[in-house]
Write a protein that holds these residues in place. Structure first.
Motif, PDB file in Angstrom:
ATOM      1  N   LEU A   1       0.806  -1.217   0.000  1.00  0.00           N
ATOM      2  CA  LEU A   1       0.000   0.000   0.000  1.00  0.00           C
ATOM      3  C   LEU A   1       0.840   1.269   0.000  1.00  0.00           C
ATOM      4  O   LEU A   1       0.337   2.339  -0.274  1.00  0.00           O
ATOM      5  CB  LEU A   1      -0.945   0.007   1.204  1.00  0.00           C
ATOM      6  N   GLY A   2       2.106   1.150   0.317  1.00  0.00           N
ATOM      7  CA  GLY A   2       2.952   2.334   0.348  1.00  0.00           C
ATOM      8  C   GLY A   2       2.795   3.099   1.643  1.00  0.00           C
ATOM      9  O   GLY A   2       2.106   2.669   2.568  1.00  0.00           O
ATOM     10  N   THR A   3       3.427   4.245   1.689  1.00  0.00           N
ATOM     11  CA  THR A   3       3.426   5.036   2.924  1.00  0.00           C
ATOM     12  C   THR A   3       2.596   6.298   2.806  1.00  0.00           C
ATOM     13  O   THR A   3       2.474   7.066   3.747  1.00  0.00           O
ATOM     14  CB  THR A   3       4.863   5.424   3.300  1.00  0.00           C
ATOM     15  N   SER A   4       2.029   6.513   1.645  1.00  0.00           N
ATOM     16  CA  SER A   4       1.237   7.727   1.452  1.00  0.00           C
ATOM     17  C   SER A   4      -0.075   7.376   0.773  1.00  0.00           C
ATOM     18  O   SER A   4      -0.100   6.589  -0.170  1.00  0.00           O
ATOM     19  CB  SER A   4       2.016   8.720   0.579  1.00  0.00           C
ATOM     20  N   ILE A   5      -1.160   7.952   1.239  1.00  0.00           N
ATOM     21  CA  ILE A   5      -2.468   7.680   0.634  1.00  0.00           C
ATOM     22  C   ILE A   5      -2.472   8.111  -0.829  1.00  0.00           C
ATOM     23  O   ILE A   5      -3.149   7.505  -1.666  1.00  0.00           O
ATOM     24  CB  ILE A   5      -3.595   8.366   1.438  1.00  0.00           C
ATOM     25  N   LEU A   6      -1.686   9.107  -1.171  1.00  0.00           N
ATOM     26  CA  LEU A   6      -1.675   9.591  -2.552  1.00  0.00           C
ATOM     27  C   LEU A   6      -1.026   8.586  -3.498  1.00  0.00           C
ATOM     28  O   LEU A   6      -1.353   8.526  -4.671  1.00  0.00           O
ATOM     29  CB  LEU A   6      -0.952  10.946  -2.636  1.00  0.00           C
ATOM     30  N   ALA A   7      -0.112   7.773  -2.969  1.00  0.00           N
ATOM     31  CA  ALA A   7       0.588   6.814  -3.822  1.00  0.00           C
ATOM     32  C   ALA A   7      -0.037   5.423  -3.748  1.00  0.00           C
ATOM     33  O   ALA A   7       0.438   4.481  -4.368  1.00  0.00           O
ATOM     34  CB  ALA A   7       2.054   6.730  -3.393  1.00  0.00           C
ATOM     35  N   CYS A   8      -1.107   5.286  -3.005  1.00  0.00           N
ATOM     36  CA  CYS A   8      -1.669   3.973  -2.712  1.00  0.00           C
ATOM     37  C   CYS A   8      -2.483   3.415  -3.872  1.00  0.00           C
ATOM     38  O   CYS A   8      -3.318   4.119  -4.434  1.00  0.00           O
ATOM     39  CB  CYS A   8      -2.526   4.108  -1.459  1.00  0.00           C
ATOM     40  N   GLU A   9      -2.238   2.135  -4.208  1.00  0.00           N
ATOM     41  CA  GLU A   9      -3.048   1.445  -5.209  1.00  0.00           C
ATOM     42  C   GLU A   9      -3.522   0.139  -4.581  1.00  0.00           C
ATOM     43  O   GLU A   9      -2.799  -0.850  -4.581  1.00  0.00           O
ATOM     44  CB  GLU A   9      -2.210   1.136  -6.465  1.00  0.00           C
ATOM     45  N   PRO A  10      -4.732   0.106  -3.988  1.00  0.00           N
ATOM     46  CA  PRO A  10      -5.157  -1.040  -3.170  1.00  0.00           C
ATOM     47  C   PRO A  10      -5.706  -2.228  -3.954  1.00  0.00           C
ATOM     48  O   PRO A  10      -6.781  -2.710  -3.661  1.00  0.00           O
ATOM     49  CB  PRO A  10      -6.238  -0.426  -2.277  1.00  0.00           C
TER      50      PRO A  10
ATOM     51  N   LEU B   1      -6.386  -6.727  -2.447  1.00  0.00           N
ATOM     52  CA  LEU B   1      -6.616  -6.727  -0.998  1.00  0.00           C
ATOM     53  C   LEU B   1      -7.450  -7.901  -0.527  1.00  0.00           C
ATOM     54  O   LEU B   1      -7.287  -8.370   0.587  1.00  0.00           O
ATOM     55  CB  LEU B   1      -7.350  -5.442  -0.599  1.00  0.00           C
ATOM     56  N   GLY B   2      -8.371  -8.350  -1.357  1.00  0.00           N
ATOM     57  CA  GLY B   2      -9.338  -9.357  -0.920  1.00  0.00           C
ATOM     58  C   GLY B   2      -8.688 -10.654  -0.474  1.00  0.00           C
ATOM     59  O   GLY B   2      -8.914 -11.137   0.641  1.00  0.00           O
TER      60      GLY B   2
END
Lengths: 140, 111
Positions: free
Chosen positions: A96-105, A108-109
């Motif tokens: 998920l990375g460390t920043s919400i802006l860089a996150c590509e979820p 996940l399932g």
């Protein structure tokens, strides 16, 4: 004491919703800790949504089977589908990375299911994908 | 699944979700949630105390909302999730990127 539920569905989200509802009704009759039906719902939704979306060619109709076995110690959920060979457990865990802006979820399932159930395994048998998850009934 | 706007001021929109945030639940409230995020121009407090179930589709809804808000300098905070929902948020790694708060006062301090 063992109780077993066998269900089938076609590869559609509407059928998946109905199957989950039927499974909830089955589990409700057995007075289980609330985390158990939650986790069973999670397994079915995450695993079978992927099957519905990705296992078959668009527009084709296929049967997916689910077996839920309730024993004194655990619930075992087995999902079987005749789709393309695919082991969801071989997917890399999402980063998920460390920043919400860089996150590509994505992914996940399956990651959630792997982390939250007690054991899970996959096999390919006679052209059928079989995924089995187990949830213990008694946790400290 | 239901979505209610509890209150709103220039800094924060407080919404409450209730029910199961599964495939069906996301279909029921997803568009309304996205519209609020796109149009309110505030941070968001998402009260999940009445959400009984959360799966990856619901998590992606929260992530997308938080990402949209972050692009404009706003934040999204989850308030009072039930134990299994909180366990889902923790196991998915969501809690590292979207704060979870136990009280409205604490949540407002995080915005």
């Amino acid at each position: 004491m063992t109780a077993e539920l066998n269900l089938s569905m076609s590869n559609s989200i509407a059928d998946l919703v109905r199957l989950i509802q039927s499974t909830e009704e089955f589990l409700e009759a057995h007075n289980l800790p609330s985390r158990v039906p939650y986790l069973v719902n999670l397994v079915l939704e995450e695993v079978l949504t992927n099957v519905v979306k990705y296992a078959f060619d668009a527009g084709s109709v296929h049967e997916i089977r689910v077996r839920v076995v309730l024993s004194e110690a655990e619930v075992e959920i087995e999902c079987s589908d005749p789709g393309k060979e695919f082991n969801p457990l071989a997917l890399r865990d999402p980063e998920l990375g460390t920043s919400i802006l860089a996150c590509e979820p994505g992914g996940l399932g399956v990651h959630l299911v792997k982390k939250m159930v007690d054991s899970i395994d996959y096999r390919r048998e006679n052209g059928i994908n079989v995924l089995t998850a187990r949830i213990g009934l008694h946790r400290a | 699944m239901e979505l209610k706007v509890i209150k709103s001021d220039p800094r924060c929109t407080h919404i409450a979700l209730s029910g199961k945030l599964d495939v069906a639940g996301e279909q029921e409230i997803g568009d309304e949630f996205r519209l609020l995020i796109d149009t309110r121009n505030t941070s968001f407090l998402v009260d999940m105390s009445q959400v009984t179930y959360l799966a990856s589709l619901g998590i992606r809804l929260l992530f997308a909302g938080a990402k949209t808000l972050a692009e404009d300098g706003w934040k999204l905070v989850v308030l009072r999730p039930q134990p299994m929902v909180e366990e889902t948020l923790l196991n998915s790694g969501t809690a590292k990127l979207i704060p979870i708060s136990r009280s409205e006062e604490e949540a407002l301090g995080l915005l």
